[in-house]
Design a protein around this motif. Structure first.
Motif, PDB file in Angstrom:
ATOM      1  N   UNK A 109       0.846  -1.194   0.000  1.00 22.94           N
ATOM      2  CA  UNK A 109       0.000   0.000   0.000  1.00 22.94           C
ATOM      3  C   UNK A 109       0.881   1.244   0.000  1.00 22.94           C
ATOM      4  N   UNK A 110       0.415   2.333  -0.607  1.00 27.51           N
ATOM      5  CA  UNK A 110      -0.868   2.470  -1.307  1.00 27.51           C
ATOM      6  C   UNK A 110      -0.832   1.823  -2.701  1.00 27.51           C
ATOM      7  N   UNK A 111      -2.009   1.399  -3.154  1.00 24.45           N
ATOM      8  CA  UNK A 111      -2.129   0.831  -4.490  1.00 24.45           C
ATOM      9  C   UNK A 111      -3.137   1.660  -5.291  1.00 24.45           C
ATOM     10  N   UNK A 112      -3.052   1.543  -6.603  1.00 26.00           N
ATOM     11  CA  UNK A 112      -4.013   2.219  -7.472  1.00 26.00           C
ATOM     12  C   UNK A 112      -4.805   1.158  -8.222  1.00 26.00           C
ATOM     13  N   UNK A 113      -6.119   1.341  -8.279  1.00 25.75           N
ATOM     14  CA  UNK A 113      -7.015   0.379  -8.922  1.00 25.75           C
ATOM     15  C   UNK A 113      -7.558   1.007 -10.195  1.00 25.75           C
ATOM     16  N   UNK A 114      -7.462   0.286 -11.323  1.00 26.27           N
ATOM     17  CA  UNK A 114      -7.867   0.835 -12.618  1.00 26.27           C
ATOM     18  C   UNK A 114      -8.716  -0.160 -13.402  1.00 26.27           C
ATOM     19  N   UNK A 115      -9.843   0.272 -13.980  1.00 30.21           N
ATOM     20  CA  UNK A 115     -10.498  -0.561 -14.993  1.00 30.21           C
ATOM     21  C   UNK A 115      -9.499  -0.794 -16.132  1.00 30.21           C
ATOM     22  N   UNK A 116      -9.397  -2.031 -16.615  1.00 23.47           N
ATOM     23  CA  UNK A 116      -8.338  -2.358 -17.579  1.00 23.47           C
ATOM     24  C   UNK A 116      -8.553  -1.716 -18.940  1.00 23.47           C
TER      25      UNK A 116
ATOM     26  N   UNK B  24     -12.452   0.534  -3.860  1.00 26.59           N
ATOM     27  CA  UNK B  24     -11.903   0.833  -5.173  1.00 26.59           C
ATOM     28  C   UNK B  24     -12.208  -0.255  -6.191  1.00 26.59           C
ATOM     29  N   UNK B  25     -12.126  -1.514  -5.775  1.00 26.22           N
ATOM     30  CA  UNK B  25     -12.443  -2.629  -6.675  1.00 26.22           C
ATOM     31  C   UNK B  25     -13.918  -2.625  -7.059  1.00 26.22           C
ATOM     32  N   UNK B  26     -14.776  -2.362  -6.087  1.00 23.79           N
ATOM     33  CA  UNK B  26     -16.217  -2.298  -6.385  1.00 23.79           C
ATOM     34  C   UNK B  26     -16.518  -1.215  -7.411  1.00 23.79           C
ATOM     35  N   UNK B  27     -15.840  -0.071  -7.297  1.00 20.01           N
ATOM     36  CA  UNK B  27     -16.034   1.010  -8.257  1.00 20.01           C
ATOM     37  C   UNK B  27     -15.511   0.603  -9.638  1.00 20.01           C
ATOM     38  N   UNK B  28     -14.295   0.093  -9.701  1.00 23.64           N
ATOM     39  CA  UNK B  28     -13.688  -0.260 -10.990  1.00 23.64           C
ATOM     40  C   UNK B  28     -14.486  -1.327 -11.721  1.00 23.64           C
ATOM     41  N   UNK B  29     -15.037  -2.291 -10.981  1.00 22.75           N
ATOM     42  CA  UNK B  29     -15.790  -3.373 -11.616  1.00 22.75           C
ATOM     43  C   UNK B  29     -17.146  -2.909 -12.152  1.00 22.75           C
ATOM     44  N   UNK B  30     -17.568  -1.717 -11.800  1.00 26.55           N
ATOM     45  CA  UNK B  30     -18.772  -1.141 -12.425  1.00 26.55           C
ATOM     46  C   UNK B  30     -18.492  -0.831 -13.892  1.00 26.55           C
ATOM     47  N   UNK B  31     -17.254  -0.453 -14.191  1.00 21.09           N
ATOM     48  CA  UNK B  31     -16.904   0.010 -15.531  1.00 21.09           C
ATOM     49  C   UNK B  31     -16.260  -1.056 -16.408  1.00 21.09           C
ATOM     50  N   UNK B  32     -15.738  -2.108 -15.814  1.00 21.01           N
ATOM     51  CA  UNK B  32     -15.017  -3.104 -16.608  1.00 21.01           C
ATOM     52  C   UNK B  32     -15.051  -4.440 -15.873  1.00 21.01           C
TER      53      UNK B  32
ATOM     54  N   UNK C  97     -10.188   4.919 -20.052  1.00 18.40           N
ATOM     55  CA  UNK C  97      -9.245   6.018 -19.920  1.00 18.40           C
ATOM     56  C   UNK C  97      -9.848   7.191 -19.190  1.00 18.40           C
ATOM     57  N   UNK C  98      -9.183   8.344 -19.304  1.00 18.97           N
ATOM     58  CA  UNK C  98      -9.643   9.604 -18.710  1.00 18.97           C
ATOM     59  C   UNK C  98      -9.808   9.531 -17.196  1.00 18.97           C
ATOM     60  N   UNK C  99      -9.099   8.607 -16.556  1.00 26.11           N
ATOM     61  CA  UNK C  99      -9.119   8.457 -15.086  1.00 26.11           C
ATOM     62  C   UNK C  99     -10.493   8.080 -14.546  1.00 26.11           C
ATOM     63  N   UNK C 100     -11.380   7.570 -15.390  1.00 23.97           N
ATOM     64  CA  UNK C 100     -12.713   7.148 -14.945  1.00 23.97           C
ATOM     65  C   UNK C 100     -12.599   5.819 -14.204  1.00 23.97           C
ATOM     66  N   UNK C 101     -13.204   5.749 -13.012  1.00 26.65           N
ATOM     67  CA  UNK C 101     -13.222   4.502 -12.246  1.00 26.65           C
ATOM     68  C   UNK C 101     -11.924   4.183 -11.537  1.00 26.65           C
ATOM     69  N   UNK C 102     -11.011   5.148 -11.463  1.00 30.48           N
ATOM     70  CA  UNK C 102      -9.702   4.912 -10.838  1.00 30.48           C
ATOM     71  C   UNK C 102      -9.692   5.435  -9.399  1.00 30.48           C
TER      72      UNK C 102
END
Length: 370
Positions: A177-184, A204-212, A187-192
């Motif tokens: 930690x700290x880690x950054x979570x990204x939809x794979x 963070x994972x729950x948010x990212x999995x909404x988008x990807x 872009x545009x920093x959405x869901x990060x």
């Protein structure tokens, strides 16, 4: 006059940013050389065209709904208007400028549709576009050409929610930690999000999995510098931009930072000359070895003098013109360059023989399939 289609919008979370890029580009095209045709791809995937689409205000009122619906036909390089059950030819398309960020526009789908209609396209092939769009595949490709990147843990949505505790333990074992979570594939920093502990990691994972359905997690470098560099091809030669450094107050640049309340940027970036040349050289290597076309922007992370490729943008915002051009007049020339380069690349590709008389069908039994 040569018709040039400009595609923008699309079924993508980056739809609105794409509209800005598309409208700016269609208005910048040299009208003494080309007839620009705006093709707005709605959020539902319909293709619309009208001269009024060159005005950004039309999108604020959804005034495009009654505009012409258009389409392409396989093997035919013309654009057609769809009128109920009939189609009407609008004209042949000389080249298409891809301004679609995210979705099937940036991942290579539009390129394939245009290729099927024998229309040159200013963006990269399906292979190059797809690997740039998928952050995990980007790392595989960079590894193959010997370019540094940050290690990551990849999670799939289905497996994560079936084995959540195992997945969280895996992340904490491999990363600090700290880690950054990204939809794979976004872009545009959405869901990060940045996470400093397990609770924030789950959020963070729950948010990212909404988008990807696929997410990557990386350790966050301590106070890294972000450096951007863009590349395109003109007359077969690579043009590499000067470097830019976005200035941020937080650990990451959010969507709001990038588009709603843009932060200060240092251009050209104040980077040691030798280090700057190395970044430019890496940018050219990535462009050439991974087979890119049109304009790409590469986002780097600097940790002292250590250089990491963070992301590759196959269709960057505003086509990254601000890294090459002082004004819109120069941007117009740049758009001419990428249009003509797309036509030259198409001519080169067209030299490949695409048929082979194998005689296989003559030898096969006529009873096959009965």
């Amino acid at each position: 006059m040569k018709n040039v289609a400009v595609f923008f919008g699309g079924v993508s979370c980056e739809h609105d940013v794409s509209v800005i890029t598309g409208v700016m580009t269609v208005n910048a095209i040299d009208k003494t050389k080309y007839n620009p045709i705006p093709i707005y791809v709605t959020k539902d995937g319909e293709w619309k065209t009208d001269e009024k689409l060159k005005d950004l205000s039309i999108y604020k009122t959804n005034g495009y709904k009654n505009f012409k619906t258009v389409t392409l036909l396989s093997g035919d390089n013309s654009l057609y208007q769809v009128q109920k059950s009939k189609i009407k030819k609008i004209g042949e398309i000389y080249s298409a400028v891809n301004c679609m960020h995210g979705g099937w526009g940036e991942e290579g789908g539009l390129y394939c549709a245009l290729k099927n209609s024998k229309i040159p396209c200013t963006s990269s092939s399906l292979f190059s576009s797809s690997l740039a769009m998928d952050k995990e595949f980007t790392k595989f490709a960079l590894s193959g050409i010997g370019v540094k990147f940050l290690p990551c843990v990849k999670l799939d949505r289905g497996n994560y929610y079936l084995r959540k505790e195992t997945a969280l333990k895996l992340i904490e074992k491999r990363l600090e930690y700290p880690v950054i979570i990204k939809p794979a594939n976004l872009g545009s920093s959405i869901g990060i999000k940045v996470a400093k502990d397990k609770t924030e990691l789950e959020k963070g994972l729950n948010l990212a999995f909404i988008f990807d359905k696929k997410v990557i997690i990386e350790s966050v470098l301590h106070s890294p510098r972000e450096i951007n560099c863009a590349v395109y091809k003109r007359g077969g030669e690579l043009i590499v931009s000067n470097l830019e450094e976005p200035i941020k107050d937080t650990e990451l640049l959010t969507f709001e930072d990038k588009y709603l309340a843009p932060k200060q940027k240092v251009f050209p970036a104040e980077v040691d000359e030798e280090l700057g040349e190395e970044i430019k050289n890496i940018s050219a290597i990535v462009y050439r070895k991974l087979g890119f076309s049109g304009v790409i922007r590469i986002d780097f992370l600097l940790n002292g003098n250590e250089i990491f490729v963070n992301e590759i943008n196959a269709v960057p915002g505003s086509l990254a013109y601000y890294l090459f051009c002082k004004d819109t007049e120069e941007f117009s020339s740049m758009v001419t360059d990428i249009i003509e380069e797309s036509v030259d690349e198409w001519k080169d590709l067209s030299q490949n023989k695409k048929t082979f008389d194998s005689k296989v069908l003559n030898l096969s039994s006529s009873k096959i399939g009965k």
